[in-house]
Design a protein around this motif. Sequence first.
Motif, PDB file in Angstrom:
ATOM      1  N   ALA A 294      -8.006   4.281  10.870  1.00  0.00           N
ATOM      2  CA  ALA A 294      -7.109   3.168  10.547  1.00  0.00           C
ATOM      3  C   ALA A 294      -7.090   2.944   9.043  1.00  0.00           C
ATOM      4  O   ALA A 294      -7.393   1.874   8.557  1.00  0.00           O
ATOM      5  N   GLY A 295      -6.728   3.950   8.283  1.00  0.00           N
ATOM      6  CA  GLY A 295      -6.772   3.876   6.834  1.00  0.00           C
ATOM      7  C   GLY A 295      -5.423   3.707   6.191  1.00  0.00           C
ATOM      8  O   GLY A 295      -4.401   3.608   6.857  1.00  0.00           O
ATOM      9  N   THR A 296      -5.403   3.706   4.868  1.00  0.00           N
ATOM     10  CA  THR A 296      -4.214   3.325   4.108  1.00  0.00           C
ATOM     11  C   THR A 296      -3.069   4.302   4.246  1.00  0.00           C
ATOM     12  O   THR A 296      -1.941   3.910   4.470  1.00  0.00           O
ATOM     13  N   THR A 297      -3.331   5.583   4.114  1.00  0.00           N
ATOM     14  CA  THR A 297      -2.233   6.536   4.117  1.00  0.00           C
ATOM     15  C   THR A 297      -2.183   7.340   5.403  1.00  0.00           C
ATOM     16  O   THR A 297      -1.442   8.308   5.501  1.00  0.00           O
TER      17      THR A 297
ATOM     18  N   LEU B   5       2.694  -5.203  16.940  1.00  0.00           N
ATOM     19  CA  LEU B   5       1.379  -4.700  17.347  1.00  0.00           C
ATOM     20  C   LEU B   5       0.758  -5.598  18.404  1.00  0.00           C
ATOM     21  O   LEU B   5       0.636  -6.815  18.211  1.00  0.00           O
TER      22      LEU B   5
ATOM     23  N   TYR C 237      -3.350   2.598  19.020  1.00  0.00           N
ATOM     24  CA  TYR C 237      -2.579   1.365  18.885  1.00  0.00           C
ATOM     25  C   TYR C 237      -1.626   1.219  20.068  1.00  0.00           C
ATOM     26  O   TYR C 237      -1.152   2.215  20.604  1.00  0.00           O
TER      27      TYR C 237
ATOM     28  N   SER D 262       0.828  -1.198   0.000  1.00  0.00           N
ATOM     29  CA  SER D 262       0.000   0.000   0.000  1.00  0.00           C
ATOM     30  C   SER D 262       0.870   1.259   0.000  1.00  0.00           C
ATOM     31  O   SER D 262       0.725   2.109  -0.862  1.00  0.00           O
ATOM     32  N   ASN D 263       1.744   1.383   0.984  1.00  0.00           N
ATOM     33  CA  ASN D 263       2.645   2.533   1.021  1.00  0.00           C
ATOM     34  C   ASN D 263       3.839   2.219   1.919  1.00  0.00           C
ATOM     35  O   ASN D 263       3.853   1.209   2.629  1.00  0.00           O
TER      36      ASN D 263
ATOM     37  N   GLU E 112      -5.245  -5.005   1.889  1.00  0.00           N
ATOM     38  CA  GLU E 112      -6.126  -4.309   0.948  1.00  0.00           C
ATOM     39  C   GLU E 112      -6.381  -2.872   1.379  1.00  0.00           C
ATOM     40  O   GLU E 112      -6.473  -1.964   0.569  1.00  0.00           O
ATOM     41  N   TYR E 113      -6.495  -2.652   2.649  1.00  0.00           N
ATOM     42  CA  TYR E 113      -6.770  -1.315   3.166  1.00  0.00           C
ATOM     43  C   TYR E 113      -5.534  -0.666   3.760  1.00  0.00           C
ATOM     44  O   TYR E 113      -5.608   0.407   4.334  1.00  0.00           O
ATOM     45  N   GLY E 114      -4.385  -1.319   3.639  1.00  0.00           N
ATOM     46  CA  GLY E 114      -3.139  -0.725   4.117  1.00  0.00           C
ATOM     47  C   GLY E 114      -3.070  -0.540   5.599  1.00  0.00           C
ATOM     48  O   GLY E 114      -2.255   0.228   6.100  1.00  0.00           O
ATOM     49  N   ASN E 115      -3.913  -1.245   6.346  1.00  0.00           N
ATOM     50  CA  ASN E 115      -3.919  -1.009   7.779  1.00  0.00           C
ATOM     51  C   ASN E 115      -3.091  -2.024   8.553  1.00  0.00           C
ATOM     52  O   ASN E 115      -3.172  -2.095   9.771  1.00  0.00           O
ATOM     53  N   LYS E 116      -2.302  -2.801   7.859  1.00  0.00           N
ATOM     54  CA  LYS E 116      -1.385  -3.737   8.500  1.00  0.00           C
ATOM     55  C   LYS E 116       0.021  -3.197   8.276  1.00  0.00           C
ATOM     56  O   LYS E 116       0.513  -3.159   7.163  1.00  0.00           O
TER      57      LYS E 116
ATOM     58  N   THR F  57       3.536   6.325  -1.788  1.00  0.00           N
ATOM     59  CA  THR F  57       2.638   5.315  -2.314  1.00  0.00           C
ATOM     60  C   THR F  57       3.293   4.633  -3.511  1.00  0.00           C
ATOM     61  O   THR F  57       4.395   4.992  -3.930  1.00  0.00           O
TER      62      THR F  57
END
Lengths: 113, 114
Positions: free
Chosen positions: B97-100, B45, B33, A31-32, A96-100, A51
């Motif tokens: 808790a999103g991608t960027t 985590l 977190y 994701s980034n 998929e949502y980049g939250n890991k 990204t």
Amino acid sequence: KNQVEQSPQSLIILEGKNCTLQCNYTVSPFSNLRWYKQDTGRGPVSLTIMTFSENTKSNGRYTATLDADTKQSSLHITASQLSDSASYICVVSAGEYGNKLVFGAGTILRVKS
Amino acid sequence: DGGITQSPKYLFRKEGQNVTLSCEQNLNHDAMYWYRQDPGQGLRLIYYSQIVNDFQKGDIAEGYSVSREKKESFPLTVTSAQKNPTAFYLCASSLWAGTTDTQYFGPGTRLTVL
């Protein structure tokens, strides 16, 4: 297995010199990628985020690059200062949502006068 | 460290004791977190929470518990079931808790088992 490998583990340079830190990752789906700076005994502070479509990002004397094809990133520090002494952590967002977030172990940089 | 505070900075625990680490943020962030940092390893985590009254286990939740009764607070309890609790604990928050979304970290709590 999602992994982030950083090199070198530690580095000592003279004040005013440049240096480059490396980050290789095997994370999917990507994701980034972020670089954080962590001073001793403190929490990490974000330096840059890139990204998939970005291959370079600057923040003052810090310039990060990303090659998504080879899954490599680098952090270049220009004209180092004593205050640059810290651990630099590469973090890749997966899923998929980049939250890991997958964290590298960090490179410990020491700048000597 | 943004608007995130952690206390105490140093904490000592005897064998068999539960201890609670505090984390407070005034950034109006939804997501919070808890991470554990050990020498030579990346952050791992423990738990995360995307909204009040909801939280999810992370990669190493065994021996830890959390609560999220208020948006600004996310305390972590290290129970006696955690066999190797000596570590540096970092709390973080993000807008969501999103991608960027960038996670902002607190100053950390160093826990030592005596």
